[in-house]
Scaffold this motif. Structure first.
Motif, short mmCIF file in Angstrom:
data_model
loop_
_atom_site.label_atom_id
_atom_site.label_comp_id
_atom_site.label_asym_id
_atom_site.label_seq_id
_atom_site.Cartn_x
_atom_site.Cartn_y
_atom_site.Cartn_z
N LEU A 1 0.85 -1.19 0.00
CA LEU A 1 0.00 0.00 0.00
C LEU A 1 0.89 1.24 0.00
CD1 LEU A 1 -2.59 -1.16 2.70
CD2 LEU A 1 -2.97 -1.07 0.23
N THR B 1 0.05 4.72 0.93
CA THR B 1 -0.01 5.67 2.06
C THR B 1 -1.00 5.17 3.11
OG1 THR B 1 -1.71 6.81 0.81
CG2 THR B 1 0.48 7.82 0.79
N SER C 1 -8.35 -3.18 9.87
CA SER C 1 -7.51 -4.38 10.04
C SER C 1 -6.02 -4.03 10.04
CB SER C 1 -7.78 -5.41 8.95
OG SER C 1 -9.15 -5.50 8.72
N ARG D 1 -17.71 1.22 -1.06
CA ARG D 1 -16.40 1.10 -0.39
C ARG D 1 -15.27 1.57 -1.29
NH1 ARG D 1 -16.52 -2.76 4.25
NH2 ARG D 1 -14.47 -3.59 3.79
N1 LIG Z 1 -3.86 2.52 3.65
C1 LIG Z 1 -4.64 1.90 2.78
N2 LIG Z 1 -4.58 2.21 1.46
C2 LIG Z 1 -5.37 1.60 0.56
N3 LIG Z 1 -6.26 0.63 0.85
C3 LIG Z 1 -6.38 0.28 2.14
C4 LIG Z 1 -5.58 0.89 3.17
N4 LIG Z 1 -5.93 0.32 4.36
C5 LIG Z 1 -6.88 -0.59 4.08
N5 LIG Z 1 -7.16 -0.62 2.77
C6 LIG Z 1 -8.16 -1.48 2.07
O1 LIG Z 1 -9.47 -1.09 2.48
C7 LIG Z 1 -10.34 -2.21 2.48
C8 LIG Z 1 -11.09 -2.27 3.79
O2 LIG Z 1 -10.18 -2.54 4.83
P1 LIG Z 1 -10.64 -3.36 6.12
O3 LIG Z 1 -11.22 -4.67 5.72
O4 LIG Z 1 -9.52 -3.37 7.08
O5 LIG Z 1 -11.80 -2.43 6.61
P2 LIG Z 1 -12.54 -2.48 7.97
O6 LIG Z 1 -12.50 -1.10 8.53
O7 LIG Z 1 -12.01 -3.57 8.84
O8 LIG Z 1 -14.00 -2.78 7.50
P3 LIG Z 1 -15.11 -3.76 8.16
O9 LIG Z 1 -15.67 -2.99 9.33
O10 LIG Z 1 -16.09 -3.93 7.06
O11 LIG Z 1 -14.44 -5.01 8.55
C9 LIG Z 1 -9.47 -3.43 2.26
O12 LIG Z 1 -9.65 -3.84 0.94
C10 LIG Z 1 -8.06 -2.92 2.50
O13 LIG Z 1 -7.10 -3.61 1.74
#
Ligand SMILES: Nc1ncnc2c1ncn2[C@@H]1O[C@H](COP(=O)(O)OP(=O)(O)OP(=O)(O)O)[C@@H](O)[C@H]1O
Length: 604
Positions: free
Chosen positions: A81, A83, A112, A399
């Motif tokens: 990733l 940033t 996550s 999303r």
């Molecule tokens: N810094 C980042 N840059 C780009 N994409 C990101 C970044 N951090 C997370 N993502 C992407 O965003 C998406 C959502 O992340 P994640 O599953 O952690 O969300 P979440 O907040 O846990 O959502 P949920 O509450 O639905 O579980 C994933 O596809 C992840 O790869």
């Protein structure tokens, strides 16, 4: 018979002992007072610290931490990733500094990474408590692709694998970075808990991450008894920081979670709730199922033509019927609910993910862990059980950051289908009323109402016409004054109570609406009557009274505890619509329920 001197001696002994006991009680009482004073002092210091921390969180956003450059390298090289997203860096810095931390960030915000990256950075073990095995499996697949070693222990794990993992947990040289378990597993397996204790003692265990942490609180919308067990973690795994993650938590849920987990000093990070790309709309739901289907088909074949989305339904029966009807009408749709065989459900999910099925018609069972970026609409065919559930489910739209639409179908009768289902839950009815309040807003910005529910302050101008009320310019408060309908409603309730003809002596909400409308049909539409009755219930002038029969729960409408002011023209009765969530929300009982209580004017 005892002699006089003997009795005298016995009496002296008892008196002496009583004196000693009294002294001991005095000593303990003094000690207790000292401890109480000390506790007060510490609580004040915690409150000061928490206030200071929430005032200035910029310290956590800097790049001056010993791990800062390595964190960016891990982000780029391991996670591929570019940033950090807002707050990710702050959370990672707080966690790496050993602070207990809570992050509230909407679905898809990127929570996550806030524990996965520290897991790699800290070069030790991170325990992740996650509510569902399917969610855990998804994360394990992702981590494997990234080359990060992670494992889970559940009922299906072989004895050999359990031994391998448990040995790795206490091996400082192990490359195992994350171990995922459900709260049930933690609560049930003493052996696993003692391995964790050992791991903490050996300083192998670096972090405990608790996903969906709001499930600890009974005030929340998704309380799970096994989450209560997690209060043991901070006591048994001393010195290991805790990171709680959630998409939704109001102020009092948060306070409850902190107390339950024993992390009162946790630093709380809250990402903004405004999902700019989501358009919020409430649609009147027609009375007949055929008309609802027609309206829905018009949307799916018109506004959402060729797009992918979710339609949330009330029950599995409704869900299957609707999916069938959509298919018959040329829309590729699949049903998803908890009663399907896991393989069938999985196949439905996959077909939707791959685009073979355009619309998934689901119950709440279709929830956590949905990571499809291009969901263009989330339609609620029926009311959600709480504002938290609604916000979370509708938040599965967009999303990818592109515009998406969240529609809630609302009709008066649906309120009472759901209320009889949730009335036995601790704050079930109050939670439901918060959604009803949102659905019955005839003016004012929906974003402001959502933000208000989550204790945030928003300015209408930030909505950018991304809700139906802002787009149509409905700013003035409703022209329907609910209090105008109260005397008629009460009169009918009264006459039904004394009515022995049908022997029921009570009136359900839909029946009440019918009878009130019958009396006022010359001046008022059925919609106005239903709107007014809903508002009167939300504001406490009327109330639902639940009766339990061996076969069902029936909700009747009775007079509420709030009384009408003698002067009907008094404008203090008329609440602005966008105040309404605050006035009826049950999910923040300590603050908001109090507001309602203090507002009540009793004339008798
Ligand atoms: N810094 C980042 N840059 C780009 N994409 C990101 C970044 N951090 C997370 N993502 C992407 O965003 C998406 C959502 O992340 P994640 O599953 O952690 O969300 P979440 O907040 O846990 O959502 P949920 O509450 O639905 O579980 C994933 O596809 C992840 O790869």
């Amino acid at each position: 018979m005892s002699t006089g001197p003997k009795l005298q001696n016995e009496l002296e002994d008892v008196k002496n002992e009583l004196t000693k006991v009294s002294e001991e009680i005095r000593r303990l009482q003094n000690r207790k007072n000292d401890l109480l004073a000390k506790r007060r002092q510490i609580e004040n210091r915690i409150a000061d610290r928490n206030a200071q921390m929430s005032d200035d969180q910029s310290v956590w956003e800097t790049d001056n931490f010993p791990w800062s450059s390595e964190a960016v390298a891990v982000l780029n090289e391991t996670f591929k990733l570019n940033t950090f997203r807002p707050l990710q860096k702050s959370v990672i810095n707080a966690v790496m500094s050993g602070e207990d931390t809570i992050i509230i960030m909407s679905t898809g915000g990127g929570k996550s990474l806030c524990y996965q990256l520290p897991a790699v950075l800290a070069k030790g073990l991170t325990l992740v408590v996650s509510p569902l095995i399917s969610l855990i499996q998804d994360q394990l697949i992702q981590l494997k692709k990234l080359g990060i070693e992670a494992a889970t222990i559940n009922q299906g794990t072989s004895a050999q694998e359990v031994t391998r993992i448990q040995n790795a947990m206490i091996d400082p040289k192990s490359s195992l970075r994350l171990i995922y378990v459900t709260p049930e597993k933690l609560a049930k397996s003493k052996r696993f808990m003692s391995k964790l204790e050992k791991s903490a003692e050996l300083k192998c265990l670096k972090l405990i991450a608790i996903d969906e942490v709001h499930c600890c609180s009974q005030w929340g919308h998704d309380f799970r008894p096994d989450y209560k067990f997690l209060h043991m973690l901070k006591k048994q795994l001393k010195g290991v920081p805790v990171l709680g993650l959630t998409a939704t938590a109001t102020g009092n849920v948060l306070a409850d979670v902190k107390a339950i987990l024993g992390v009162e000093t946790a630093i709380v990070f809250k990402a903004g709730f405004n999902r700019e790309n989501l358009y919020y709309e409430v649609r009147p739901k027609p009375a007949s199922n055929d008309a609802v289907l027609e309206d829905l088909l018009e949307l799916l074949k018109g506004r959402f033509k060729g797009q992918t989305g979710i339609v949330y339904c009330f029950s599995r029966k409704e869900c299957e019927e609707l999916a069938g009807e959509l298919r018959q009408n040329g829309v590729t749709a699949g049903a998803y609910h908890a009663y399907l065989e896991p393989e069938v459900r999985e196949r439905c999910h996959e077909r939707w993910l791959s685009g073979k099925v355009r619309v998934i018609v689901a119950t709440v069972a279709f929830g956590m862990g949905i990571d499809k970026p291009d969901v263009r609409f989330v339609i609620h065919h029926s009311l959600s059980k709480s504002m938290e559930t609604y916000y979370q489910e509708s938040g599965r739209a967009g999303r990818d950051g592109q515009p998406a639409t969240c529609i809630l179908y609302y009709r008066f009768a649906d309120v009472f289908r759901v209320s009889t289902m949730v009335c036995t839950e601790k704050v079930g009815t109050q939670n439901l009323y918060s959604v009803v309040s949102y659905a019955t807003m005839t003016s004012g910005c929906r974003r402001v109402a959502i933000a208000d529910h989550f204790d945030e302050t928003w300015d209408e101008s930030w909505c950018n016409k991304m809700c139906d009320n802002c787009r149509s310019g409905k700013k003035a408060s409703s022209t329907v004054d609910p209090l105008k309908f109260l005397p008629t409603a009460k009169e009918i309730i009264q006459s039904q109570t004394t009515n022995t003809k049908n022997n029921s002596g009570r009136v359900t909400a839909p029946k009440l609406a019918e009878l009130v409308h019958k009396k006022l049909s010359k001046t008022d539409s059925r919609e106005s009557v239903e709107y007014a009755l809903a508002r009167l219930i939300l504001d406490g002038y009327l109330a639902e009274d639940f009766h339990f029969t061996p076969y069902a729960i029936i909700g009747y409408v009775v007079a509420g505890s709030r009384r009408q002011m003698p002067d009907l023209s008094d404008s203090s009765h008329k609440r602005k619509d966008n105040d309404s969530i605050a006035s009826s929300s049950a999910s923040t009982p300590s603050k908001k329920a109090k507001t309602v209580k203090e507002d009540v004017i009793h004339l008798d």
